[in-house]
Each structure stands twice: as C-alpha cells, then as structure tokens.
Design an enzyme around this catalytic site. Structure first.
Site, PDB file in Angstrom:
ATOM      1  N   PHE A  73      45.865  33.640  42.528  1.00 30.91           N
ATOM      2  CA  PHE A  73      46.997  33.842  41.614  1.00 30.91           C
ATOM      3  C   PHE A  73      48.010  34.786  42.255  1.00 30.91           C
ATOM      4  O   PHE A  73      47.635  35.843  42.770  1.00 30.91           O
ATOM      5  CB  PHE A  73      46.508  34.536  40.332  1.00 30.91           C
ATOM      6  CG  PHE A  73      45.712  33.674  39.403  1.00 30.91           C
ATOM      7  CD1 PHE A  73      46.362  32.772  38.561  1.00 30.91           C
ATOM      8  CD2 PHE A  73      44.332  33.775  39.341  1.00 30.91           C
ATOM      9  CE1 PHE A  73      45.628  31.997  37.666  1.00 30.91           C
ATOM     10  CE2 PHE A  73      43.592  33.000  38.459  1.00 30.91           C
ATOM     11  CZ  PHE A  73      44.246  32.106  37.619  1.00 30.91           C
ATOM     12  N   GLY A  74      49.289  34.456  42.183  1.00 34.33           N
ATOM     13  CA  GLY A  74      50.309  35.431  42.562  1.00 34.33           C
ATOM     14  C   GLY A  74      51.365  34.881  43.483  1.00 34.33           C
ATOM     15  O   GLY A  74      51.141  33.896  44.194  1.00 34.33           O
ATOM     16  N   HIS A 131      54.077  42.573  32.971  1.00 36.52           N
ATOM     17  CA  HIS A 131      54.456  41.148  32.998  1.00 36.52           C
ATOM     18  C   HIS A 131      54.340  40.392  31.656  1.00 36.52           C
ATOM     19  O   HIS A 131      53.553  39.463  31.510  1.00 36.52           O
ATOM     20  CB  HIS A 131      53.728  40.374  34.091  1.00 36.52           C
ATOM     21  CG  HIS A 131      52.266  40.699  34.296  1.00 36.52           C
ATOM     22  ND1 HIS A 131      51.358  40.792  33.275  1.00 36.52           N
ATOM     23  CD2 HIS A 131      51.563  40.918  35.439  1.00 36.52           C
ATOM     24  CE1 HIS A 131      50.163  41.065  33.791  1.00 36.52           C
ATOM     25  NE2 HIS A 131      50.267  41.157  35.091  1.00 36.52           N
ATOM     26  N   ASN A 159      44.645  47.452  42.608  1.00 40.04           N
ATOM     27  CA  ASN A 159      43.590  46.470  42.932  1.00 40.04           C
ATOM     28  C   ASN A 159      43.490  46.197  44.423  1.00 40.04           C
ATOM     29  O   ASN A 159      43.479  45.055  44.875  1.00 40.04           O
ATOM     30  CB  ASN A 159      43.757  45.174  42.130  1.00 40.04           C
ATOM     31  CG  ASN A 159      45.028  44.400  42.468  1.00 40.04           C
ATOM     32  OD1 ASN A 159      45.976  44.954  43.010  1.00 40.04           O
ATOM     33  ND2 ASN A 159      45.045  43.113  42.132  1.00 40.04           N
ATOM     34  N   HIS A 196      47.450  44.864  31.680  1.00 37.37           N
ATOM     35  CA  HIS A 196      47.487  43.421  31.943  1.00 37.37           C
ATOM     36  C   HIS A 196      46.878  42.765  30.700  1.00 37.37           C
ATOM     37  O   HIS A 196      45.668  42.653  30.565  1.00 37.37           O
ATOM     38  CB  HIS A 196      46.651  43.099  33.188  1.00 37.37           C
ATOM     39  CG  HIS A 196      46.685  41.661  33.575  1.00 37.37           C
ATOM     40  ND1 HIS A 196      46.883  41.244  34.875  1.00 37.37           N
ATOM     41  CD2 HIS A 196      46.545  40.534  32.852  1.00 37.37           C
ATOM     42  CE1 HIS A 196      46.860  39.916  34.913  1.00 37.37           C
ATOM     43  NE2 HIS A 196      46.643  39.460  33.694  1.00 37.37           N
ATOM     44  N   ASP A 211      55.805  42.235  40.272  1.00 37.75           N
ATOM     45  CA  ASP A 211      54.438  41.705  40.467  1.00 37.75           C
ATOM     46  C   ASP A 211      54.343  40.995  41.820  1.00 37.75           C
ATOM     47  O   ASP A 211      53.679  39.961  41.950  1.00 37.75           O
ATOM     48  CB  ASP A 211      54.016  40.770  39.325  1.00 37.75           C
ATOM     49  CG  ASP A 211      52.505  40.563  39.293  1.00 37.75           C
ATOM     50  OD1 ASP A 211      51.785  41.164  40.108  1.00 37.75           O
ATOM     51  OD2 ASP A 211      52.038  39.778  38.438  1.00 37.75           O
ATOM     52  N   HIS A 237      52.076  44.781  44.586  1.00 37.95           N
ATOM     53  CA  HIS A 237      50.765  44.746  45.256  1.00 37.95           C
ATOM     54  C   HIS A 237      51.008  44.857  46.753  1.00 37.95           C
ATOM     55  O   HIS A 237      51.617  43.960  47.349  1.00 37.95           O
ATOM     56  CB  HIS A 237      50.028  43.443  44.932  1.00 37.95           C
ATOM     57  CG  HIS A 237      49.691  43.308  43.474  1.00 37.95           C
ATOM     58  ND1 HIS A 237      48.555  43.846  42.905  1.00 37.95           N
ATOM     59  CD2 HIS A 237      50.368  42.725  42.449  1.00 37.95           C
ATOM     60  CE1 HIS A 237      48.532  43.590  41.609  1.00 37.95           C
ATOM     61  NE2 HIS A 237      49.627  42.910  41.304  1.00 37.95           N
ATOM     62  N   LEU A 238      50.540  45.954  47.347  1.00 34.09           N
ATOM     63  CA  LEU A 238      50.777  46.169  48.785  1.00 34.09           C
ATOM     64  C   LEU A 238      49.557  45.823  49.635  1.00 34.09           C
ATOM     65  O   LEU A 238      49.639  45.792  50.859  1.00 34.09           O
ATOM     66  CB  LEU A 238      51.231  47.607  49.046  1.00 34.09           C
ATOM     67  CG  LEU A 238      52.637  47.939  48.501  1.00 34.09           C
ATOM     68  CD1 LEU A 238      52.973  49.407  48.716  1.00 34.09           C
ATOM     69  CD2 LEU A 238      53.697  47.058  49.141  1.00 34.09           C
ATOM     70  N   ARG A 239      48.410  45.598  48.973  1.00 32.84           N
ATOM     71  CA  ARG A 239      47.191  45.065  49.619  1.00 32.84           C
ATOM     72  C   ARG A 239      46.487  45.991  50.599  1.00 32.84           C
ATOM     73  O   ARG A 239      45.414  45.662  51.078  1.00 32.84           O
ATOM     74  CB  ARG A 239      47.481  43.729  50.335  1.00 32.84           C
ATOM     75  CG  ARG A 239      48.065  42.658  49.440  1.00 32.84           C
ATOM     76  CD  ARG A 239      47.090  42.209  48.375  1.00 32.84           C
ATOM     77  NE  ARG A 239      47.596  41.063  47.641  1.00 32.84           N
ATOM     78  CZ  ARG A 239      47.519  40.940  46.327  1.00 32.84           C
ATOM     79  NH1 ARG A 239      46.939  41.873  45.596  1.00 32.84           N
ATOM     80  NH2 ARG A 239      47.986  39.884  45.734  1.00 32.84           N
TER      81      ARG A 239
HETATM   82  O1  DOR Z   1      49.201  36.593  39.792  1.00 35.59           O
HETATM   83  C1  DOR Z   1      48.742  37.706  39.871  1.00 35.59           C
HETATM   84  N1  DOR Z   1      48.364  38.222  41.054  1.00 35.59           N
HETATM   85  N2  DOR Z   1      48.576  38.429  38.768  1.00 35.59           N
HETATM   86  C2  DOR Z   1      47.916  39.588  38.767  1.00 35.59           C
HETATM   87  O2  DOR Z   1      47.817  40.185  37.743  1.00 35.59           O
HETATM   88  C3  DOR Z   1      47.313  40.104  40.007  1.00 35.59           C
HETATM   89  C4  DOR Z   1      48.020  39.599  41.170  1.00 35.59           C
HETATM   90  C5  DOR Z   1      47.292  39.831  42.468  1.00 35.59           C
HETATM   91  O3  DOR Z   1      46.779  40.930  42.704  1.00 35.59           O
HETATM   92  O4  DOR Z   1      47.296  38.917  43.285  1.00 35.59           O
END
Ligand code: DOR
Length: 432
Positions: free
Chosen positions: A324-325, A233, A92, A179, A306, A60-62
């Site tokens: 989450f993450g 994952h 996302n 997912h 991830d 995830h590079l945001r």
């Molecule tokens: O923990 C997670 N963070 N799981 C995911 O599937 C998405 C990710 C996020 O984009 O932060």
C-alpha cells in the site's frame, strides 16, 4: 547547498502583491521595494508566488530498515524539490521509532542530510503492536522533542490504549495522529474501497464506515480527556461530517487530507495498476468533492502527503499482493494548485495556511509556518503557478518509482526552496 545572501525580486507574496525579499543570515532581512545588494545572489521572481516553506505532517522516509525504498537523504531531497522545509517522519520504520534513541537518530540523520528539517514522529505503542504504550514521555523529553505520535499504517484500535495515550500526551502538549480504520471492518485481505467497482473487479474492499467509526470514537475520547487528536489521511465524506461536528463542539480535533485523495478516484483501479493501491483507499468522486469542500472551508486543517515509497519488488505485483502507498512529496503543491487554486476554491493565503501555518502549529514546530516578514526565519518556497508539466516518475529525487502522477499534466512548478536562508532547490535543481 548554497549558503549566501539572496535578493528575490518581484515575488508575489502569498498572492497579495509583488515585493522584493532579502534573505540574510538565515532570516528575512528586508521586505519591500529594495535596491540591488552587491553581495546578494539575485533571483528574478517575476510571475512567481512566494509562500512560507511547506510542512508535511505525514512522510514515510523508510530509514532505518528500508533504505532500498528511501533514505532520509533521498526523501529530504524529494521534500526540498516539493517546496517543503520541514517533514514529520512516520514511525513505521524497521526498527519502529518507539524509543528516545531511535527518535534522536532520525533527527541526527535529518540534520546530516540538511535539506529539510526532519522531525521524528514517535510510535504510540511499542513495535506498533497496539498492546502497550511506547516511551511517549522519554521521546518527548529527548533531544528530538517528539510531540506527534502515531502508529500510522495501523490503527490504535484498542479504545483503552487510545484513551491512555491521549491522557499521557496532554501533559506536554502532544497530539495523537490516528490512522482511523476499525480492523474488524477493514481487516483481512481488503485492498480497495468497498463498492460496486470492487465487486466487479473481484477485489475485497473495505467500507468508508471503517474509518468513520474510529473518527467518531476518537473525537469523543478527545472530548473526554481534553487532549488533542489528529485524523491522518481523512478519505470519506462521513469522516468530514464527524470532524465538522466535533469542531463545532469545541473538541480539539484536527485533520489532514492527502493530495491523492483530493484528485484520484477509485475508478482508476479498473486497470488493476498497483500504483493506485493505497491505505486508506482511493474513494468515489462524492468523497473527493467533500474533501475538497472541507479543505476549502477549514474543516480539514492541512494537506499532508503520506509519501510512501516502495521498492519495485514490493509494489510491482498483482494488485491484491502489492504494498500500500504512493509517492507524494514532489507533486503535492502542484496537485493543490490544480485542484484547489486553479478551480478558485482556495487563495494562495489559504494554501499557505493549509500547507505551512496550520501543520507547523499542529506539530509544534516554532520555526516553521511563520509569516514572510522581517526577522522571521527565511523558510520559503517560490512557485510558478502558470507553468504546467507532465510528470515523469524517473525524474524523481525519491529512490522509489511508485508515482501515481506519472504521465499526468499538473499545474504549477516548484521553482526554489529556502531553508533558513539557504537554497535547497534553485530553479528546479536540488542543491545538495
Ligand atoms: O498506503 C499507505 N502506506 N498507508 C499507510 O498508512 C502506510 C503507508 C506505508 O507505510 O507504506
């Protein structure tokens, strides 16, 4: 970034023996016992293992949208520091990567950062809403050449849409990265693994079966459509069983495991530290053991990070409210060294397969995951397996600090990374 000729002296090639490597004009120009090359920068690689550059199927590079948490540039630096030469950027973002233009923009930003090949993942459904297929064909035909599609963060839970997506991507050799999480079983305010501990902590949990029922459904849809599904994952022993069975039937399924699911367990939640909040959640030791065994025997094809950076104001909350993450790019190879190599479960050749060759093949990245041989693109990483280090979250290249490895001692140190012969990391220093 230094753009020159490199002579790597005495690296252990995938753990099979010491050799020299000459990197010139973006390719591996020579391998073997080589004399000094006058114009080449020499790298003493005594004690270092050379592997093909790592490929992350799940980053995830945001950017665009959450540049306070990560940018394509900062995430690329974290990737180079971790030994990666290619990363697949999850869809996302804000806005979601669900059009050809959005995918091309990410490709271009990755090229501008020039530390790692950034390959966009396209969304399966418009806005990740799960209701209508995104422009899969246009993204595939765009300059970004998208081949991997995912609504990651959310499950493509509608079986009819999943079926259509699988049928659609088959035409151009695409793959759906799922997912796996049944929303009726895992929805609401659930935020950790459902079990004895979640009850004691008073945190709503979700059970492993929420993942497993979707993995089971999707392998049957892959069989029905003759298309490829990839399970993102994987976190439970039950999912491993389903994937193992599906492979035995010749179904085109591949799977990845994260570094955190290879080492961390749900017990860590007893301190309510939100750094350990992740989706899918950390599981009990039995699952961790099954994941390690499945990675070692090839049931799980790849390790994928991830890498999920989050700004402090999203992560540092009471456990139930935190995002989450967790970060993953910079410590992935060390976690694999610690859990799989040090313990004798995997050889360096196995690591090269799981972190480079197979993920490159799954993603259709022709220039990555190649053997370290003459005329191949000079994408490689040097790791010092004998070094140990205590991880310091503040030493990260990432803009975020949600690093679950902070304060831990892990085995191995990523020494240098080369992308088409250019050093992106040299003796631990990112070469911007
Ligand atoms: O923990 C997670 N963070 N799981 C995911 O599937 C998405 C990710 C996020 O984009 O932060």
């Amino acid at each position: 970034m230094s753009d020159r000729t490199y002579l790597i002296k005495g690296a252990d090639l995938l753990g099979t023996g010491r050799t020299d490597l000459l990197l010139e004009d973006g390719r591996i120009a020579a391998v073997g016992k080589l004399g000094d090359a006058a114009q080449a920068a020499m790298i003493e690689a005594d004690g270092l293992v050379a592997l093909p550059g790592l490929v992350d199927l799940h980053t995830h590079l945001r950017e665009p949208g959450r540049e306070d948490a990560e940018t394509i540039s900062s995430g690329s630096a974290a990737a180079a520091a971790g030994g990666f030469t290619a990363v697949l950027a999850m869809a996302n973002t804000q806005p979601v990567t669900d059009t050809a233009e959005a995918a091309e923009r990410i490709l271009d930003l990755g090229r501008a950062a020039a530390l790692v090949d950034v390959q966009p993942i396209g969304a399966v459904t418009k806005s990740l809403a799960g209701e209508e297929l995104a422009e899969l064909g246009l993204m595939a035909r765009s300059r970004a050449n998208v081949r991997v599609f995912s609504d990651d963060g959310r499950c493509v839970h509608d079986a009819r849409i999943m079926r259509r997506a699988l049928e659609y991507v088959k035409a151009f050799g695409g793959v759906i990265s799922q997912h796996a999480q049944e929303p009726q079983l895992a929805g609401g305010s659930a935020c950790c693994h459902e079990g004895e501990l979640s009850g004691r902590l008073g945190l709503p949990g979700w059970p492993g079966v929420a993942e497993e029922v979707i993995v089971a459904r999707d392998v049957m849809l892959a069989r029905h459509t003759g298309s490829r599904v990839h399970v993102a994952h994987v976190s439970t022993a039950g999912s491993v069983e389903v994937v193992r069975w599906a492979k035995s039937q010749g179904i085109a399924v591949t799977a990845e495991v994260t570094p955190h699911h290879l080492l961390l367990t749900t017990d860590l939640l007893s301190g309510y530290d939100p750094v350990f909040k992740v989706n899918p959640p950390l599981r009990p030791q039995e699952d961790v053991d099954a994941l390690r065994a499945a990675l070692a025997d090839g049931t799980i094809d790849a390790v994928a990070t991830d890498h999920a950076p989050h700004a402090r104001h999203d992560k540092e909350h009471a456990f139930a409210e935190a995002a989450f993450g967790m970060l993953g790019l910079e410590q992935c190879l060390q976690v694999v060294t610690t859990t799989m190599v040090q313990t004798g479960r995997m050889t360096w050749a196995d690591v090269a397969a799981a972190l480079s060759t197979r993920p490159a093949r799954i993603a259709g990245l022709a220039g990555h995951g190649r053997p370290l041989a003459v005329d191949e693109p000079a994408n490689l990483v040097l790791i010092d397996p004998s070094a140990t280090g205590t991880i310091d979250a503040d030493a990260s290249q990432s803009l975020s600090r949600n690093n679950p490895w902070h304060g831990r001692t892990l085995q191995g140190r990523v020494h240098s990374t080369f992308l088409r012969g250019r050093a992106t990391l040299l003796d631990g220093e990112v070469q911007k």
